[in-house]
Structures are given as C-alpha cells and as structure tokens.
Design an enzyme around this catalytic site. Structure first.
Site, PDB file in Angstrom:
ATOM      1  N   ARG A 104       2.682   0.558  -0.555  1.00  0.00           N
ATOM      2  CA  ARG A 104       3.406  -0.651  -0.171  1.00  0.00           C
ATOM      3  C   ARG A 104       2.655  -1.378   0.932  1.00  0.00           C
ATOM      4  NH1 ARG A 104       9.384   0.074   2.109  1.00  0.00           N
ATOM      5  NH2 ARG A 104       8.198   1.022   3.797  1.00  0.00           N
ATOM      6  N   THR A 108       3.714  -7.572   3.220  1.00  0.00           N
ATOM      7  CA  THR A 108       4.488  -8.244   2.164  1.00  0.00           C
ATOM      8  C   THR A 108       5.558  -7.356   1.553  1.00  0.00           C
ATOM      9  OG1 THR A 108       2.982  -7.536   0.401  1.00  0.00           O
ATOM     10  CG2 THR A 108       2.420  -9.566   1.586  1.00  0.00           C
ATOM     11  N   ASP A 200       8.773   8.096   7.648  1.00  0.00           N
ATOM     12  CA  ASP A 200       7.830   7.988   6.541  1.00  0.00           C
ATOM     13  C   ASP A 200       7.560   9.386   5.991  1.00  0.00           C
ATOM     14  OD1 ASP A 200       5.026   8.060   5.322  1.00  0.00           O
ATOM     15  OD2 ASP A 200       5.314   5.897   5.578  1.00  0.00           O
ATOM     16  N   ASP A 203       3.835  10.542   6.041  1.00  0.00           N
ATOM     17  CA  ASP A 203       3.350  10.845   7.387  1.00  0.00           C
ATOM     18  C   ASP A 203       3.918  12.162   7.894  1.00  0.00           C
ATOM     19  OD1 ASP A 203       1.766   8.616   7.551  1.00  0.00           O
ATOM     20  OD2 ASP A 203       3.226   7.413   8.651  1.00  0.00           O
TER      21      ASP A 203
END
Length: 209
Positions: A104, A108, A200, A203
């Site tokens: 992603r 945007t 995340d 991560d």
C-alpha cells in the site's frame, strides 16, 4: 455483515488479545500469529468436500473419508501474509502456495503490485487468500483481481483483523468471495490503520519500522 464470518473461538480471541498488546515482543508476536493461523485455517476449511476411499485398518476394511478434488492453494499477500501462511501449512502441508506482492502506497493508500506467482489450474482449486489485515481493502481487492485474471473462481479471504471500511470495499468489489476474520475493529484512522488494531502486522512480525 453479509459474506463475513467472525471466528470467535476462545483460543483465537485470547491469542489475538496478547498480539494486540504493544509490549508483546517480536518473537512472541510471530509465534502467536503462527498459532492463531492454524486455528483460523481450521475454520476456513470447515466445509471442504469429502469423498471416501476403501482402506484396510489393522482390524478390517472400511470406507474412510478423504478430501475430494485438487489440492488447496494458499495465496499469501506479501509480506505479512507469510505470517499466516506458516501455520496454515502446518495444518495442510500438501497445499500449493501462491505469492502476491502488493503493498500500500502510504501517500495514496492505493495498491502497488510488484510480484505474482501461482500454480496452474486455479479454476479447479479452492484458493484461500491470506493477509493479517483487511484495512482499506485496496491491496486485497487487487490480489483477488489478479487471481481471477488467472482463472480462479472459488476464492475465500482470511484475515486476522478487519475494518468496516475494508469489508465494505472488498465485498462490493468481490461479492462472491467470503471473508473470514478473527475480529472486526472500529474504524480506520487518517493513515489507513485499523483502530484499535495491533499496529503494522508486518513490522511487528519482522521487527522492522
């Protein structure tokens, strides 16, 4: 929500709570993700079709159940999807694997594809797409688009957490693809992260920022 199954098994919910805690270490997060993925895989494959085979036990012959049809395909959306993939392959070691490289764009929030590899005959196989998070839904939609382009017709999507916005976007784009998740959280924040979420997943699994 139509087309969405929330897997509320107590062990799934317990492990998910520990994963959510910010103090949970990388090693513990990775182990828990592998454990929970096995439980999720059990649920998403609950209604697989069976056939029978005549076998001989040490005592007698019998007609015993076996999975019918070609082997499953687990389609991992890189990189975080591999965290679910590991535990699922422990449960179904004969499954074929597809890798879909989609990330992603943080500006945007749109998907960017960089890799795709899948077995042949996708039209004859059940394909289970895996990604820990269904946030905006854009990456997941792009991954399923690609699988359908390659012939897949029987697809399920499995995630750890989902946001209402992501579910809405995904089910509008692919109403024929059922969604399985451990929890539906409250909303997405302005950065496109699931809230309350767990951060995340990639991560936290790999110890990166």
């Amino acid at each position: 929500m139509n087309g969405v199954t929330v897997i509320s098994h107590p062990l799934v919910q317990h492990k998910l709570t520990i994963m959510r805690k910010k103090e949970t270490s990388t090693a513990s997060f990775r182990r828990l993700l592998r454990e929970i993925s096995t439980l999720l895989c059990y649920e998403v494959t609950r209604d697989l079709e069976l056939t029978t085979e005549r076998i001989e036990t040490p005592l007698m012959e019998m007609d015993a159940p076996l999975l019918e049809g070609k082997k499953l395909v687990f389609a991992s959306i890189l990189r975080a999807g591999n965290g679910l993939l590991e535990g699922m392959l422990e449960l179904v070691p004969a499954a074929r694997v597809s890798h879909i490289g989609v990330y992603r764009d943080h500006e945007t929030l749109q998907p960017v594809e960089y890799y795709f590899k899948a077995p042949g005959d996708l039209d004859a196989r059940l394909v289970i797409v895996v990604d820990p998070m269904l946030a905006t839904g854009n990456s997941s939609i792009a991954a399923v688009d690609k699988l359908k382009e390659r012939g897949a017709t029987n697809i399920r999507f499995l995630c750890l957490l989902a946001a209402p916005e992501g579910i809405k976007n995904f089910t509008e784009a692919h109403p024929d693809v059922p969604v399985f998740t451990a929890a539906i959280d409250d909303h997405l924040n302005e950065l496109g992260y699931i809230v309350p979420g767990l951060g995340d997943a990639g991560d936290r699994m790999y110890g990166t920022k």
